[in-house]
Write a protein that holds these residues in place. Structure first.
Motif, short mmCIF file in Angstrom:
data_model
loop_
_atom_site.label_atom_id
_atom_site.label_comp_id
_atom_site.label_asym_id
_atom_site.label_seq_id
_atom_site.Cartn_x
_atom_site.Cartn_y
_atom_site.Cartn_z
N ARG A 181 14.29 17.83 25.80
CA ARG A 181 13.36 18.84 25.31
C ARG A 181 11.92 18.29 25.50
O ARG A 181 10.99 19.20 25.63
N ASP A 182 11.70 17.04 25.36
CA ASP A 182 10.54 16.52 25.79
C ASP A 182 9.86 16.94 26.99
O ASP A 182 8.67 16.99 27.19
N ALA A 183 11.02 16.60 27.98
CA ALA A 183 10.31 16.91 29.29
C ALA A 183 9.92 18.26 29.47
O ALA A 183 9.17 18.40 30.24
N ILE A 184 10.59 19.43 28.93
CA ILE A 184 10.50 20.60 29.10
C ILE A 184 8.84 20.76 28.26
O ILE A 184 8.20 21.51 28.93
N ALA A 185 8.65 20.11 27.33
CA ALA A 185 7.56 20.41 26.49
C ALA A 185 6.54 19.62 27.27
O ALA A 185 5.29 20.36 27.39
N HIS A 186 6.64 18.51 28.00
CA HIS A 186 5.69 17.89 28.59
C HIS A 186 5.56 18.64 30.24
O HIS A 186 4.27 18.84 30.80
#
Ligand code: CU
Length: 570
Positions: free
Chosen positions: A213-218
């Motif tokens: 989810r972090d990768a998506i947000a970044h």
């Protein structure tokens, strides 16, 4: 290793001889799996039609009660034809949609897709599997939205996503048995997740999820060397799919883990998480049996919502990007009724029971009710004020109302859209009348003929006749019987949309309009469509006027009926 042997065979004789040799020496299940994947991928086995898996390993497709009856029939040398019923009772609301998750064709679809796109595939075997990660997203997304449409047809709420820190609401009693190794384990309702020894702790899954989810947000993924891979584009979904499944294509397994594959095992082992009772793997650990358990759809709703987070982070399409020169959709209509029914389907259980040369074979089969639909056709009138042009026609449908009777917004609807068909046509200048039959849908496949029929036709072909089997070379697709969701007595209302876009810009290969047999999920070579799966409905639609004012977009309301018809064959 056995797959390695097959895929490296240099000629047909070596391939077949190895298959014959290892058939006697390997675990049956491993042999079937390795052989099927090799036949699908080896250039030596091009045009080979594989027999339907439910006749090869019937244990994984029918109930233990039926399997026991088959053994009795064999022992007493009495031919038998036994009814398979779905696993639950009417006390279980999930039983109303068991015809979907337990359908032998649906199970075959799921396992075949995973054989076309094995998570362990390495390009050194022979070729690259184009857009594998994106395909992983799309095939499961379609199962998710189709299952919800079946639930609406049966007055059930849509599937809730799985949550690692909440109880698994639905239990499951598979009533299914391994050929060797006992019954598939059951799971009662409302089990709390436990860590699974030797597989994963729940907190590790939560950590991996939050990294994704972090990768998506970044908007980027960090690969093994620490380099950033941008995912804020139409190919981002492909990398995300590789990471979430995860497959050997994942750029960083160490960091992003294998959320989907691990989740299947963790969920599958909840009946015996610490191995105290030496229970065999659960239904969720086999592609053949996974969709039987309603928690399969909870698990995939959870994955699907992660993918949605990414898709919703991309900029919406503009009218400018979506329109197609001088082309407009004038009228969309349906020939015939959109109507579904049930029919009994019979298949052989001869391979369920062991074979010895001294004991004669007797006819043993089972029949099971399954969903089908009446034939229909899409009629599409298209006006082209420009010169002759290649066009892509994409047809989707989503339920008009949600489970509370509230109309889906365009943005909610498009995410729940079932892909019904996708094809290429050549548009003449002026008016074009297109008739596309339900049987032609590129997202579906016909039922593969029985083992017995395949034997007969092969024999006839050896005698010089045309085998007539070329339609069955690829079984990767949803069974055509499942093209429409069941619907109901009053007619379940759907929004049916048709998007006609620039075929020349969309096509990744030449001559698509000549190819009516184009396989939607096929893995060989380049994927024919340049656009992302689900295009143009794959991105968020904050302003639905963009679509409603688009001349090359048609939108009508239709109803899917089911009048309780059941065609019996005995
Ligand atoms: Cu799957």
């Amino acid at each position: 290793m056995l797959f390695d042997v097959f895929i490296h065979c240099k000629d047909w004789d070596t391939f077949v001889s190895n298959a014959a040799y290892f058939r006697q020496r390997m675990n049956e299940g491993e042999f079937v799996y390795a052989l099927y994947v090799a036949v699908i991928h080896s250039p030596l086995a091009e045009h080979v039609v594989l027999p339907p898996l439910y006749e090869v390993t019937p244990h994984l497709f029918t109930n233990s009660e039926v399997i026991e009856a088959a053994y009795r029939a064999k022992q007493t040398q009495t031919p038998g034809k036994f009814m398979s019923s779905f696993t639950g009772t009417k006390k279980n609301p999930e039983q109303r949609v068991a015809y979907f998750g337990e359908d032998v064709g649906m199970n075959t679809h799921h396992v075949t897709w995973h054989m076309e796109f094995p998570f362990w595939w390495q390009d050194t075997y022979s070729h690259h599997l184009d857009r594998k990660g994106e395909n992983f997203f799309w095939v499961h997304h379609q199962l998710t939205v189709r299952f919800d449409a079946e639930r609406l047809s049966n007055y059930l709420d849509p599937v809730d996503e799985l949550h690692w820190e909440k109880p698994i609401v639905q239990g499951f009693a598979p009533h299914t048995t391994y050929k060797y190794g006992g019954q598939f384990p059951s799971r009662p309702d409302n089990v709390e997740f436990e860590d699974v020894d030797g597989v994963a702790r729940i907190r590790d899954l939560l950590i991996v999820e939050s990294r994704i989810r972090d990768a998506i947000a970044h908007g980027y993924i960090v690969d093994r060397e620490g380099k950033h891979i941008d995912i804020m584009n139409e190919r981002g979904i492909d990398v995300l799919g590789d990471i979430i499944e995860s497959s050997m294509y994942s750029p960083n397994v160490q960091y992003y883990g294998a959320l989907h594959n691990t989740a299947h095992i963790v969920l599958g082992r909840q009946a015996d998480p610490h191995g105290k009772y030496a229970l065999p793997p659960g239904v969720l650990e086999h592609f053949e049996t996974a969709t039987r358990d309603p928690s399969f759809f909870r698990l995939h709703k959870y994955m699907d919502n992660i993918f949605k987070e990414h898709k919703d982070s991309l900029p919406p399409y503009t009218a400018e990007e979506l329109k197609f020169n001088e082309v407009s959709v004038e009228k969309v209509s349906i020939d015939g009724q959109l109507e579904t029914f049930f029919e009994d389907f019979e298949y052989s259980l001869i391979n369920a029971v062991d074979d010895t040369e001294e004991v004669e074979d007797v006819e043993i089969s089972t029949y099971v009710p399954r969903l089908n639909h009446k034939d229909f056709a899409f009629n599409i009138d298209i006006n082209n004020n420009g010169a002759e042009a290649l066009a892509t026609v994409r047809i989707f449908a989503w339920p008009h109302l949600d489970n509370n009777g509230i109309k889906f917004s365009f943005d909610e609807g498009r995410w729940n859209a079932i892909e019904l068909d996708k094809f290429w046509v050549k548009l003449n200048s002026g008016t074009n009348h297109i008739v596309r039959k339900s049987s032609e849908s590129a997202v579906t496949v016909p039922d593969v003929p029985s083992f017995a029929t395949l034997f007969e036709k092969t024999k006839a072909a050896l005698g010089g006749a045309d085998s007539g089997l070329s339609d069955f070379e690829s079984a990767t697709g949803i069974p055509n019987r499942f093209l429409l969701p069941k619907g109901n007595e009053q007619g379940l209302e759907f929004d049916l949309v048709v998007a006609v876009t620039d075929g020349a810009a969309d096509a990744a290969v030449d001559g698509l309009h000549d190819n009516t047999e184009f396989n939607h999920y096929g893995a060989h070579g380049k994927y024919p469509d340049n656009r992302p799966h689900g295009y143009p409905l794959d991105r968020s639609v904050p302003d639905e006027r963009v679509f409603e004012d688009l001349p090359n977009f048609g939108h009508i309301q239709v109803k899917v009926f089911n009048h309780g018809e059941h065609i019996h064959n005995n």
